[in-house]
Design a protein around this motif. Structure first.
Motif, short mmCIF file in Angstrom:
data_model
loop_
_atom_site.label_atom_id
_atom_site.label_comp_id
_atom_site.label_asym_id
_atom_site.label_seq_id
_atom_site.Cartn_x
_atom_site.Cartn_y
_atom_site.Cartn_z
N GLU A 44 0.83 -1.21 0.00
CA GLU A 44 0.00 0.00 0.00
C GLU A 44 0.86 1.26 0.00
O GLU A 44 0.55 2.24 -0.69
N ILE A 45 1.96 1.24 0.73
CA ILE A 45 2.88 2.39 0.76
C ILE A 45 3.45 2.62 -0.64
O ILE A 45 3.53 3.77 -1.10
N ASN A 46 3.84 1.56 -1.32
CA ASN A 46 4.37 1.71 -2.67
C ASN A 46 3.32 2.28 -3.62
O ASN A 46 3.62 3.13 -4.46
N ARG A 47 2.08 1.83 -3.49
CA ARG A 47 1.00 2.33 -4.34
C ARG A 47 0.76 3.82 -4.06
O ARG A 47 0.61 4.62 -4.99
N LEU A 48 0.76 4.19 -2.79
CA LEU A 48 0.53 5.59 -2.43
C LEU A 48 1.69 6.48 -2.89
O LEU A 48 1.46 7.62 -3.32
N ASN A 49 2.92 5.98 -2.82
CA ASN A 49 4.06 6.75 -3.32
C ASN A 49 3.96 6.97 -4.82
O ASN A 49 4.29 8.05 -5.31
N ALA A 50 3.51 5.96 -5.54
CA ALA A 50 3.32 6.12 -6.98
C ALA A 50 2.22 7.15 -7.26
O ALA A 50 2.35 7.96 -8.19
N GLU A 51 1.17 7.12 -6.48
CA GLU A 51 0.09 8.10 -6.64
C GLU A 51 0.58 9.51 -6.32
O GLU A 51 0.23 10.47 -7.03
N ILE A 52 1.40 9.65 -5.29
CA ILE A 52 1.97 10.96 -4.94
C ILE A 52 2.82 11.47 -6.10
O ILE A 52 2.73 12.65 -6.46
N GLU A 53 3.63 10.61 -6.67
CA GLU A 53 4.47 11.01 -7.80
C GLU A 53 3.62 11.43 -9.00
O GLU A 53 3.94 12.40 -9.68
N TYR A 55 0.57 12.74 -8.93
CA TYR A 55 -0.02 14.05 -8.65
C TYR A 55 1.03 15.15 -8.65
O TYR A 55 0.75 16.29 -9.02
N ARG A 56 2.25 14.83 -8.25
CA ARG A 56 3.33 15.81 -8.29
C ARG A 56 3.64 16.21 -9.74
O ARG A 56 3.78 17.40 -10.04
N ARG A 57 3.70 15.22 -10.64
CA ARG A 57 3.93 15.54 -12.06
C ARG A 57 2.77 16.33 -12.63
O ARG A 57 2.98 17.28 -13.41
N GLU A 61 2.97 20.09 -14.26
CA GLU A 61 2.46 20.37 -15.60
C GLU A 61 1.40 21.47 -15.56
O GLU A 61 1.42 22.40 -16.39
N ASP A 62 0.50 21.41 -14.58
CA ASP A 62 -0.53 22.44 -14.46
C ASP A 62 0.08 23.79 -14.10
O ASP A 62 -0.37 24.84 -14.60
N SER A 63 1.09 23.81 -13.25
CA SER A 63 1.75 25.06 -12.89
C SER A 63 2.44 25.67 -14.11
O SER A 63 2.38 26.88 -14.33
N ARG A 64 3.09 24.83 -14.90
CA ARG A 64 3.74 25.30 -16.11
C ARG A 64 2.70 25.88 -17.08
O ARG A 64 2.90 26.96 -17.65
N MET A 65 1.56 25.18 -17.22
CA MET A 65 0.50 25.65 -18.11
C MET A 65 -0.08 26.97 -17.61
O MET A 65 -0.33 27.88 -18.41
N LEU A 66 -0.27 27.10 -16.31
CA LEU A 66 -0.80 28.34 -15.74
C LEU A 66 0.15 29.49 -15.99
O LEU A 66 -0.28 30.59 -16.37
#
Length: 101
Positions: A44-53, A55-57, A61-66
């Motif tokens: 579960e920790i590995n899955r959540l770390n992948a999800e964090i990564e 959302y970070r990407r 991307e959204d910050s760059r677009m803004l």
């Protein structure tokens, strides 16, 4: 009574193996911090770390677009046309949808 005596003799003869077996059973399955739960938590920790990564990407991307939209009027127009299907006056829009089969 005879069975109980046989069991007691078996435990007396193999007391170290019985103790190790009980210990492994408690550590592996029964305990609150068992190995099975540890592996599940690790997964579960590995899955959540992948999800964090992910959302970070997406945030980067959204910050760059803004930043691009706020500084460039042409980029703002491009985003408005592509994402929100906005158009200028006297202009036709054709939307092509892909078949996802």
């Amino acid at each position: 009574m005879v069975k109980l005596k046989e069991i007691w003799l078996f435990i007396g003869r193999y007391k170290y193996w019985v103790t190790c077996g009980i210990f492994l059973l408690v550590i592996g399955v029964v305990d609150e911090n068992s190995l099975i739960r540890r592996f599940a938590h690790k997964r579960e920790i590995n899955r959540l770390n992948a999800e964090i990564e992910h959302y970070r990407r997406q945030y980067e991307e959204d910050s760059r677009m803004l930043k691009e939209i706020t500084s460039n009027k042409e980029a703002l127009e491009k985003v408005a046309r592509e994402k929100y299907l906005m158009k200028k006056e006297n202009e036709d829009i054709y939307i092509f949808e892909e078949d996802l089969k």
